[in-house]
Design an enzyme around this catalytic site. Structure first.
Site, PDB file in Angstrom:
ATOM      1  N   ASN A  32       0.825  -1.225   0.000  1.00  0.00           N
ATOM      2  CA  ASN A  32       0.000   0.000   0.000  1.00  0.00           C
ATOM      3  C   ASN A  32       0.857   1.273   0.000  1.00  0.00           C
ATOM      4  O   ASN A  32       0.320   2.381  -0.025  1.00  0.00           O
ATOM      5  CB  ASN A  32      -0.997   0.002   1.170  1.00  0.00           C
ATOM      6  CG  ASN A  32      -0.308   0.019   2.526  1.00  0.00           C
ATOM      7  OD1 ASN A  32       0.895   0.245   2.611  1.00  0.00           O
ATOM      8  ND2 ASN A  32      -1.073  -0.211   3.575  1.00  0.00           N
ATOM      9  N   ALA A  74       3.335  -7.695   4.711  1.00  0.00           N
ATOM     10  CA  ALA A  74       2.558  -6.462   4.900  1.00  0.00           C
ATOM     11  C   ALA A  74       1.998  -6.368   6.308  1.00  0.00           C
ATOM     12  O   ALA A  74       1.412  -7.323   6.821  1.00  0.00           O
ATOM     13  CB  ALA A  74       1.420  -6.422   3.880  1.00  0.00           C
ATOM     14  N   TYR A 141       1.837  -5.000  19.174  1.00  0.00           N
ATOM     15  CA  TYR A 141       2.516  -5.467  17.951  1.00  0.00           C
ATOM     16  C   TYR A 141       2.803  -6.964  18.067  1.00  0.00           C
ATOM     17  O   TYR A 141       2.382  -7.774  17.221  1.00  0.00           O
ATOM     18  CB  TYR A 141       3.803  -4.663  17.734  1.00  0.00           C
ATOM     19  CG  TYR A 141       4.713  -5.261  16.690  1.00  0.00           C
ATOM     20  CD1 TYR A 141       4.274  -5.430  15.377  1.00  0.00           C
ATOM     21  CD2 TYR A 141       6.013  -5.668  17.010  1.00  0.00           C
ATOM     22  CE1 TYR A 141       5.101  -5.999  14.424  1.00  0.00           C
ATOM     23  CE2 TYR A 141       6.834  -6.233  16.067  1.00  0.00           C
ATOM     24  CZ  TYR A 141       6.386  -6.396  14.773  1.00  0.00           C
ATOM     25  OH  TYR A 141       7.210  -6.966  13.837  1.00  0.00           O
ATOM     26  N   PHE A 169      14.735 -11.524  14.863  1.00  0.00           N
ATOM     27  CA  PHE A 169      15.281 -10.677  15.922  1.00  0.00           C
ATOM     28  C   PHE A 169      15.554  -9.313  15.265  1.00  0.00           C
ATOM     29  O   PHE A 169      14.689  -8.827  14.565  1.00  0.00           O
ATOM     30  CB  PHE A 169      16.439 -11.400  16.627  1.00  0.00           C
ATOM     31  CG  PHE A 169      15.859 -12.435  17.577  1.00  0.00           C
ATOM     32  CD1 PHE A 169      15.115 -13.510  17.092  1.00  0.00           C
ATOM     33  CD2 PHE A 169      15.962 -12.295  18.948  1.00  0.00           C
ATOM     34  CE1 PHE A 169      14.495 -14.419  17.951  1.00  0.00           C
ATOM     35  CE2 PHE A 169      15.357 -13.205  19.821  1.00  0.00           C
ATOM     36  CZ  PHE A 169      14.621 -14.260  19.315  1.00  0.00           C
ATOM     37  N   LEU A 190      17.885   1.405  15.805  1.00  0.00           N
ATOM     38  CA  LEU A 190      19.180   1.876  16.304  1.00  0.00           C
ATOM     39  C   LEU A 190      20.225   2.128  15.204  1.00  0.00           C
ATOM     40  O   LEU A 190      20.782   3.225  15.134  1.00  0.00           O
ATOM     41  CB  LEU A 190      19.721   0.878  17.338  1.00  0.00           C
ATOM     42  CG  LEU A 190      21.072   1.273  17.929  1.00  0.00           C
ATOM     43  CD1 LEU A 190      20.972   2.561  18.745  1.00  0.00           C
ATOM     44  CD2 LEU A 190      21.643   0.153  18.790  1.00  0.00           C
ATOM     45  N   ARG A 282      13.366   3.238  27.288  1.00  0.00           N
ATOM     46  CA  ARG A 282      12.158   3.218  26.473  1.00  0.00           C
ATOM     47  C   ARG A 282      11.245   2.142  27.067  1.00  0.00           C
ATOM     48  O   ARG A 282      11.723   1.026  27.332  1.00  0.00           O
ATOM     49  CB  ARG A 282      12.570   2.860  25.043  1.00  0.00           C
ATOM     50  CG  ARG A 282      11.580   3.221  23.984  1.00  0.00           C
ATOM     51  CD  ARG A 282      12.181   3.076  22.601  1.00  0.00           C
ATOM     52  NE  ARG A 282      12.607   1.701  22.297  1.00  0.00           N
ATOM     53  CZ  ARG A 282      13.067   1.308  21.115  1.00  0.00           C
ATOM     54  NH1 ARG A 282      13.173   2.180  20.119  1.00  0.00           N
ATOM     55  NH2 ARG A 282      13.432   0.069  20.911  1.00  0.00           N
TER      56      ARG A 282
END
Ligand code: UFG
Length: 334
Positions: A32, A74, A141, A169, A190, A282
């Site tokens: 998309n 996707a 996720y 990973f 990163l 984080r």
């Protein structure tokens, strides 16, 4: 016979398309272009811009391209974004795959390679992580990817769709020839962030947390070259073709590098000074994620070619510096 690659204009998808073409396979791409890039797909590959939710378009592709198998990339793949907007992750990842499976089933297409993630494990109790270790995702996720794996399991029982789920990973690096590479907007990963700091596109790298229970206090990850991931998809497809068997496999190098080690290696590869700033942790970052990939090596006959972190970063930098020149000449289009 043709392979449909969904998300084939994305980072890992586009490298897999390139690899499949090198192997002489016939490929068609559906993307998309929300996060993918049209120019990452070779011109001679049939390309459809559209959504997995568009059943009519999917039917059209299956009917017109003699589809034998699907490699399914996707989807949305940012942990932080998934926490902020979980419903869109359920809609795009789970809903998109559901739509794809319905059309596959109607068209009697029974082979699928699925892009899963290490995020299905959550915070591991021990490393290296093995496929049968507990799967307790700590974000939507990982949760959606795990739900898809379960859906594929039941899809096999009912419709005999054979599928292999590949739990990656940390994907990194770029096509060694430098034609395509990693480009996310905005970038959150990163290695490209450190390379942006090296090339002056950003002024520093924020190191998220320096008091983790690791030797230098920063998080440890298992970085795997994107071309080795592409090869693993091909190995998985061959296994389904030859043995008609489903399975789940980790893909990693079985070696962890800390954030500090990654930055040092980037400094060494680029020869440039990289400014670093200690920042808060984080949310949801596990201290150490390292794969056991024995199962993939044994059963898929997969053997990573670029397991050295320096090679991975060198390929990423080759692409990045090329992009930098294009950018300066204003030939580079997003
Ligand atoms: N990091 C920094 N500064 C940055 C960016 C990242 O210190 O500016 C650190 C992170 O805290 C982490 C490491 O660098 O410790 C790697 O971070 P990435 O964002 O590059 O990758 P993640 O390990 O967070 O994510 C990867 C995959 C996801 C997957 C996840 C599983 O990209 O798809 O592993 O936990 F969900």
């Amino acid at each position: 016979m043709t392979i449909l690659v969904t998300g084939g204009a994305g980072y890992i998808g586009s490298h897999t398309v390139l690899y499949l073409k090198e192997k002489g396979e016939s490929v068609v791409v559906l993307d998309n272009l929300i996060t993918g890039h049209r120019q990452s797909v070779l011109n001679d590959v049939p390309f459809y811009m559209g959504s997995l939710h568009d059943q009519e378009l999917l039917h059209y592709i299956f009917q017109n391209h003699n589809i034998e198998a699907v490699i399914h990339f996707a989807g949305n793949s940012l942990v932080g974004e998934s926490v902020k907007d979980p419903l869109s992750y359920y809609e795009n990842n789970l809903g998109g795959t559901l739509s794809l499976l319905k059309v596959m089933n109607k068209n009697q297409v029974k082979k699928l390679v699925f892009s899963s993630t290490a995020a299905v494990y959550g915070d591991p109790k021990c490393v290296p992580i093995q496929e049968e270790d507990p799967t307790i995702p700590t974000n939507p996720y990982g949760e959606t990817k795990l739900a898809i794996e379960r859906m594929l399991h039941w899809g096999e029982q009912a419709y005999d769709i054979k599928s292999i789920s590949l739990r990656y990973f940390n994907a990194a690096g770029a096509d060694p020839e430098g034609h395509i590479g990693e480009q996310h907007h905005p970038e959150t990963h990163l290695i490209p962030i450190v390379l942006q700091a090296a090339s002056g596109e950003r002024d520093k790298v924020n190191v998220f947390g320096d008091d983790y229970p690791t030797p230098d206090g920063t998080c440890i990850r298992d970085y795997i070259h994107v071309m080795d991931l592409a090869d693993a998809h091909y190995c998985a497809l061959k296994k389904i073709r030859n043995e008609k068997k489903s399975g789940t496999y980790n893909l990693g190098n079985e070696k962890g590098y800390s954030v500090k080690e990654v930055i040092e290696t980037c400094q060494e590869v680029t020869g440039r000074e990289i400014r670093v700033e200690a920042s808060p942790k984080r949310a949801g970052d596990p201290a150490v994620l390292v794969a056991s990939s024995q199962k993939a090596r044994k059963e898929l006959k997969w053997k990573p070619k670029y397991s050295n972190l320096k090679d991975i970063i060198t390929h990423a930098w080759n692409y990045h510096s090329k992009k930098e020149v294009h950018h300066k000449n204003m030939h580079y289009v997003k």
